[in-house]
Scaffold this active site. Structure first.
Site, PDB file in Angstrom:
ATOM      1  N   ALA A 275       0.808  -1.215   0.000  1.00  0.00           N
ATOM      2  CA  ALA A 275       0.000   0.000   0.000  1.00  0.00           C
ATOM      3  C   ALA A 275       0.842   1.266   0.000  1.00  0.00           C
ATOM      4  O   ALA A 275       0.360   2.331  -0.392  1.00  0.00           O
ATOM      5  CB  ALA A 275      -0.933  -0.008   1.209  1.00  0.00           C
TER       6      ALA A 275
ATOM      7  N   ASP B 260      -0.560 -10.513  -0.745  1.00  0.00           N
ATOM      8  CA  ASP B 260       0.796 -10.380  -0.201  1.00  0.00           C
ATOM      9  C   ASP B 260       0.962 -11.092   1.133  1.00  0.00           C
ATOM     10  O   ASP B 260       2.034 -11.645   1.420  1.00  0.00           O
ATOM     11  CB  ASP B 260       1.217  -8.908  -0.099  1.00  0.00           C
ATOM     12  CG  ASP B 260       0.214  -8.016   0.608  1.00  0.00           C
ATOM     13  OD1 ASP B 260      -0.754  -8.533   1.200  1.00  0.00           O
ATOM     14  OD2 ASP B 260       0.404  -6.778   0.565  1.00  0.00           O
TER      15      ASP B 260
ATOM     16  N   THR C 199       2.120  -2.189   6.704  1.00  0.00           N
ATOM     17  CA  THR C 199       1.036  -1.218   6.827  1.00  0.00           C
ATOM     18  C   THR C 199      -0.091  -1.805   7.666  1.00  0.00           C
ATOM     19  O   THR C 199      -0.667  -1.141   8.527  1.00  0.00           O
ATOM     20  CB  THR C 199       0.508  -0.825   5.434  1.00  0.00           C
ATOM     21  OG1 THR C 199       1.580  -0.267   4.674  1.00  0.00           O
ATOM     22  CG2 THR C 199      -0.615   0.190   5.539  1.00  0.00           C
TER      23      THR C 199
ATOM     24  N   GLY D 251       8.403  -5.993   6.490  1.00  0.00           N
ATOM     25  CA  GLY D 251       9.204  -4.812   6.778  1.00  0.00           C
ATOM     26  C   GLY D 251       9.190  -4.398   8.228  1.00  0.00           C
ATOM     27  O   GLY D 251      10.191  -3.884   8.755  1.00  0.00           O
TER      28      GLY D 251
END
EC number: 2.7.1.5
Length: 489
Positions: free
Chosen positions: A13, A237, A259, A402
């Site tokens: 995103a 994902d 996110t 991440g």
């Protein structure tokens, strides 16, 4: 040595990347190299919050061309993206309307309407998917109610990864793992549910039957003229990230941190009982017929918005300043729907603290501390819910994506959950994408085989829970009595 060169296109995103993976068969080693990284984000267009799919397609093609310009022969390509969003096409394959993003407000009130008209339990028994106000089910209803003039022109509805695969190959596909995020796939048939589609107003002819990961959609012709297979990977994902999570045994849970934070476990069977419904648990599709039994947590979206609003570029410095502050002075519920897309995140966090008679986080570090502590406490709540649901505690939690680079949040999570945390791999979605490609190329046997490769090649870090930490004491003394609000349930 026998090598395979696979390219993963991984769109999130906030950013996208084109990654080249080199797999050496004899030593079963896998290396990743970033070819192209680019920004993604929300746009405002004609009163809607949208995605710039043309810019994303250009970035994907640029990355693929860079690989070819290096003289590397690509064996296959796979694309994964976020879930629920879609692109509409006419009979000639041209776009109809705008690619509206899930954070747009057009679906306001429609989830409650669906529950009232169809019955919350019936929707859940059919789909097994959690209630989120931006699910495709409600987006399509918003489309058909608010833009009826578009309906006669629509011939196809492609979810985001399927759309970009179509743009490369000219072939349409509806990949299963991402299709399940729509809340439109029947959990028993793995096909589109006619009752839910009828309520949405969409025509079933817009969709093809969902296909499981591992089939070749079509071919992309590179500038040198080679035909390169485009594989339907686990195109959601999170599904790809779970494939690359080095889960070891049935007592391992995962947290895909980005996110969004997605916390859950793998199961051969779905959980759709009243306990799962009450907890708003989702049963998204995974590879090899497995279910991703999980729960959505708002995740690092809150931090991303604060960084943007405060124009903070040095995240490590912010985390260092945050670490020096006392824990649990400011606690919010990240899953409150007020945080989905507020006008300003900083003000919304401060308002939430003010309304609950807490101190107000003023500095950047205090805002970050509020977010990190609140996420860790919510992680502990959700892990407890998941353990109760399946009747067995977890022995370790794998944090991938991440967000696993945030060592402070990793330690807070270990302390709040009272469980060993294993962080890594960072590029989990990319790796899971590559894993399905290698299985399609007959280089690997199955997901478990691929996880062995990940375990030996990825950089993993262990965080041991500290029972004497401030947040551990908070959990033991105060937090255990707190009731958390469900995310938009």
């Amino acid at each position: 040595m026998t090598f395979r060169n696979c390219v993963a296109v991984d769109l999130g995103a906030s950013s996208g990347r084109v990654m080249l993976a080199r797999y050496e068969r004899e030593c079963r080693s896998l290396t990743l190299r970033e070819i192209h990284r680019f920004n993604n984000g929300l746009h405002s267009q004609n009163g809607y919050v949208t995605w710039d799919v043309d810019s994303l397609e250009s970035a994907i093609r640029l990355g693929l061309n860079k690989v070819c310009e290096e003289g590397i022969r690509i064996d296959s390509i796979g694309i994964d993206t976020w879930g629920v969003d879609f692109v509409l096409l006419d009979q000639q394959g041209q776009r109809v309307g705008l690619p509206v993003a899930y954070r747009d407000s057009r679906t306001n009130g429609l989830m409650a309407q669906a529950q009232q008209q169809l019955g919350k339990r019936d929707i859940y028994q059919r789909s097994g998917i959690q209630f989120l106000p931006f699910n495709t089910l409600y987006q399509l209803r918003a489309l058909t109610e608010q833009q009826p003039e578009l309906i006669p022109h629509i011939a196809h509805a492609l979810l985001m990864p399927d759309y970009f695969s179509y743009r490369l190959t000219g072939k349409m596909n509806w990949e299963y793992t991402n299709a399940t995020t729509t809340q439109l796939v029947n959990i028993n048939s793995d096909d589109w549910d006619e009752s839910l589609l009828a309520w949405s107003g969409a025509n079933k002819a817009w969709f093809g039957r969902p296909t499981h990961p591992g089939n070749v959609i079509g071919h992309w012709i590179c500038p040198q003229g080679n035909e390169i297979p485009v594989v339907a990977v686990a195109s959601h994902d999170t599904a790809s990230a779970v494939i690359a999570s080095p889960l070891n045994g049935s007592r391992a849970a995962y947290l895909s941190s980005g996110t969004w934070s997605l916390m859950g476990f793998e199961s051969q069977t779905p959980f759709t009982n009243d306990t799962a419904l009450a907890a708003n648990i989702t049963n998204e599709g995974g590879a090899e017929g497995r279910y991703r039994v999980l729960k959505n947590i708002m995740g690092l979206w809150l931090l991303q918005r604060v960084l943007q609003e405060q124009q903070i570029n040095d995240l490590p410095a912010l985390i260092s300043a945050t670490q020096a502050l006392p824990a649990c002075r400011f606690i919010i519920n990240p899953n409150d729907d007020r945080f989905i897309n507020p006008e300003t995140m900083c003000s919304e966090i401060q308002a939430a603290c003010r309304e609950t008679a807490q101190p107000i986080p003023e500095s950047d570090a205090e805002l970050a501390r509020c977010i990190f502590d609140s996420l860790a406490l919510l992680y502990a709540d959700v892990l407890h819910e998941l353990a109760q649901l399946r009747g067995e505690d977890f022995s370790q939690l794998h944090i991938v994506g991440g967000g696993c680079q945030n060592t402070l949040l990793n330690q807070l999570c270990a302390d709040a959950c009272g469980i060993r945390v294993i962080a890594g791999p960072v590029e989990a979605s990319t790796l899971g994408n590559i894993g399905i490609q290698l299985m399609t190329l007959d280089e690997l046997n199955n997901v478990d085989d691929f996880r062995q490769v990940v375990s030996t090649t990825a950089n993993l870090t262990t965080f041991t829970p500290n029972p004497d930490s401030e947040i551990a004491h908070y959990v033991a003394q105060i937090h255990s009595t707190r009731q958390t609000k469900e995310l938009c349930a």
